[in-house]
Motif scaffolding. Sequence first.
Motif, PDB file in Angstrom:
ATOM      1  N   THR A  31      -5.450   5.633 -11.310  1.00 35.39           N
ATOM      2  CA  THR A  31      -4.863   6.966 -11.200  1.00 35.39           C
ATOM      3  C   THR A  31      -4.324   7.444 -12.540  1.00 35.39           C
ATOM      4  O   THR A  31      -3.656   8.468 -12.617  1.00 35.39           O
ATOM      5  N   GLU A  74      -3.206  14.742  -4.694  1.00 33.18           N
ATOM      6  CA  GLU A  74      -3.110  13.403  -4.056  1.00 33.18           C
ATOM      7  C   GLU A  74      -4.354  13.205  -3.233  1.00 33.18           C
ATOM      8  O   GLU A  74      -4.504  13.859  -2.212  1.00 33.18           O
ATOM      9  N   SER A  85       0.820  -1.193   0.000  1.00 33.72           N
ATOM     10  CA  SER A  85       0.000   0.000   0.000  1.00 33.72           C
ATOM     11  C   SER A  85       0.867   1.263   0.000  1.00 33.72           C
ATOM     12  O   SER A  85       0.655   2.183  -0.789  1.00 33.72           O
ATOM     13  N   ASN A  86       1.865   1.263   0.861  1.00 36.57           N
ATOM     14  CA  ASN A  86       2.825   2.367   0.895  1.00 36.57           C
ATOM     15  C   ASN A  86       3.531   2.557  -0.436  1.00 36.57           C
ATOM     16  O   ASN A  86       3.637   3.657  -0.958  1.00 36.57           O
ATOM     17  N   LYS A 112       2.876   6.313  -7.162  1.00 36.67           N
ATOM     18  CA  LYS A 112       1.988   7.343  -7.691  1.00 36.67           C
ATOM     19  C   LYS A 112       2.645   8.726  -7.567  1.00 36.67           C
ATOM     20  O   LYS A 112       2.606   9.534  -8.486  1.00 36.67           O
ATOM     21  N   GLN A 113       3.264   8.951  -6.417  1.00 38.40           N
ATOM     22  CA  GLN A 113       3.937  10.229  -6.218  1.00 38.40           C
ATOM     23  C   GLN A 113       5.068  10.427  -7.210  1.00 38.40           C
ATOM     24  O   GLN A 113       5.291  11.530  -7.708  1.00 38.40           O
ATOM     25  N   GLY A 153      -5.381   2.104  -2.797  1.00 42.03           N
ATOM     26  CA  GLY A 153      -5.851   3.449  -2.498  1.00 42.03           C
ATOM     27  C   GLY A 153      -7.362   3.525  -2.492  1.00 42.03           C
ATOM     28  O   GLY A 153      -8.040   2.749  -1.813  1.00 42.03           O
ATOM     29  N   ASN A 154      -7.880   4.440  -3.288  1.00 45.94           N
ATOM     30  CA  ASN A 154      -9.317   4.694  -3.296  1.00 45.94           C
ATOM     31  C   ASN A 154     -10.051   3.844  -4.328  1.00 45.94           C
ATOM     32  O   ASN A 154     -11.158   4.141  -4.726  1.00 45.94           O
ATOM     33  N   SER A 201      -2.079  -0.915  -8.553  1.00 49.72           N
ATOM     34  CA  SER A 201      -1.938   0.156  -7.564  1.00 49.72           C
ATOM     35  C   SER A 201      -3.303   0.638  -7.059  1.00 49.72           C
ATOM     36  O   SER A 201      -3.414   1.136  -5.942  1.00 49.72           O
ATOM     37  N   SER A 212       2.718   1.597  -3.400  1.00 52.65           N
ATOM     38  CA  SER A 212       1.939   2.035  -4.546  1.00 52.65           C
ATOM     39  C   SER A 212       1.621   3.516  -4.420  1.00 52.65           C
ATOM     40  O   SER A 212       1.536   4.217  -5.422  1.00 52.65           O
ATOM     41  N   ARG A 213       1.518   3.989  -3.187  1.00 53.15           N
ATOM     42  CA  ARG A 213       1.331   5.428  -3.011  1.00 53.15           C
ATOM     43  C   ARG A 213       2.576   6.186  -3.464  1.00 53.15           C
ATOM     44  O   ARG A 213       2.517   7.197  -4.145  1.00 53.15           O
ATOM     45  N   ARG A 214       3.733   5.637  -3.082  1.00 58.03           N
ATOM     46  CA  ARG A 214       4.972   6.306  -3.454  1.00 58.03           C
ATOM     47  C   ARG A 214       5.192   6.273  -4.962  1.00 58.03           C
ATOM     48  O   ARG A 214       5.735   7.205  -5.546  1.00 58.03           O
TER      49      ARG A 214
END
Lengths: 240, 240
Positions: B99, A240, A134-135, A141-142, B94-95, B90, A137-139
């Motif tokens: 994305t 975000e 989860s972390n 995305k960033q 998240g939501n 991904s 995939s967030r990173r």
Amino acid sequence: MQLQSQPDNSFDSIIATGLFDGADEAVTQSLAAGTSQQFIKKGTVLFIQGDEAKYVYIIHNGWIKLFNETLDGDEAIVDILTTGDYFGDSAMFGNQCYTFSAEVAEDVTATLIPIQQFRNIIEEHPVIAINMLSNMSRRRKQQDMELEHRTLQNAPQRIGCFMLRLCPEGVTKNILIHLPYDKTLVAARLGMQPETFSRALARLKKEAHIEVQGATVHISDLNELTTYSCSACSSSYPCE
Amino acid sequence: MQLQSQPDNSFDSIIATGLFDGADEAVTQSLAAGTSQQFIKKGTVLFIQGDEAKYVYIIHNGWIKLFNETLDGDEAIVDILTTGDYFGDSAMFGNQCYTFSAEVAEDVTATLIPIQQFRNIIEEHPVIAINMLSNMSRRRKQQDMELEHRTLQNAPQRIGCFMLRLCPEGVTKNILIHLPYDKTLVAARLGMQPETFSRALARLKKEAHIEVQGATVHISDLNELTTYSCSACSSSYPCE
DNA sequence: CGAGGGTTTGAAGTGCATCAAATAGTGTGG
DNA sequence: CCACACTATTTGATGCACTTCAAACCCTCG
């Protein structure tokens, strides 16, 4: 390296990352065994690209610069991390070597988890693997956004965008923020030269009506800044 | 969408990603139940940014373009994927929304796994979570490189670097490669305009002594190309 | 053959980098 | 507390790389 070991009584910093959400007592116990919390001074190089990976670092406080050096001495900033971030995990899966160098940009307190121990914990606790996914995939995305910003935003817009991400949520008027580290580093983080940063900041002041005093930034109207910065971007504020 | 369902007899494509290495029979069984393999035509838009995530796609064949669109119509390429790559994962964390947007750049055969099913499998099979982590950290590294390339390499060097990644390993003389998709897309992938690409390719021909006929590239001496392209970079050939 | 997209070429403009030098800011020792 | 040294930041001048706009060319396919 100038390291000062300290007894580690709490896992606040660890929990802050969301990494160990949902993990049971056994995990925290097992973590406490091998980890140490350390205070590390600005300028210290934790490791360089290619070093054998020993620890996963979880930042409690301060700033860490991750970067790569090129053959001809240039430096590419990979990321600049702070409270709640962790790094070194990626070396767990590849060839067990760090793929970047790490230097302390502002005095840091961090928790060091031996990499093998970390790996064991992941393998035994699916919850944590999921948290990491989860972390990550967030990173990712960033990082996508980062690349987009470099491509589509000009220098003043990138600075504005960077500031927006420092703003507290909810407020839209009269915001005071502080740039997290020296301007040269911000410039590098945004992929521009210090001179360009200086000039771009001057333009931003005029065109988005913000005030800058040293590292302190006063944003009287957030909307004006978002309009200015986010128009070139694929996602609007808060991006975000 | 023009989708043509086909019976799915093999999981070659799935296995190719390394995602399901070490997974037992039960997993493959459970996968076979909900998935479908589909042939999809060039130009088809699989989903757009913000759509609710339904599937994880595993590419068997062809090319998929992932991209974002900005308010003013600009397009930022996130990635261009092919055989063995997967995407859409991904959104699981998240939501639950994609994305980015996905469009078929060259006719594709892909396996679609319903996202909930995929999520279940991960939660029940730590091995697969680890595989995903391993994949993700490799991709993150690649993205780091991508950003570095944009910052430190000029246009001809980026093209050379792109070509190097298409070369088979081991060989160093008289290499023939084919550009994978049309030049406009390669240009976008490398973050430059088609005109710039054309001119940069011309310079590359002269300065690194390669020959180009349409989409076919002839590299007589690989070393010459690596010297030309990789000097500005933090990692030398083969750069991952 | 002719239409339309992909590709190349030309000319002009823009944004950022680079080099150079001035200025502000910070910490040090006297 | 001041003077000095050193670093961070700003400002100016110039050059280069890439973009943009425009037009020609090429290629393929109906």
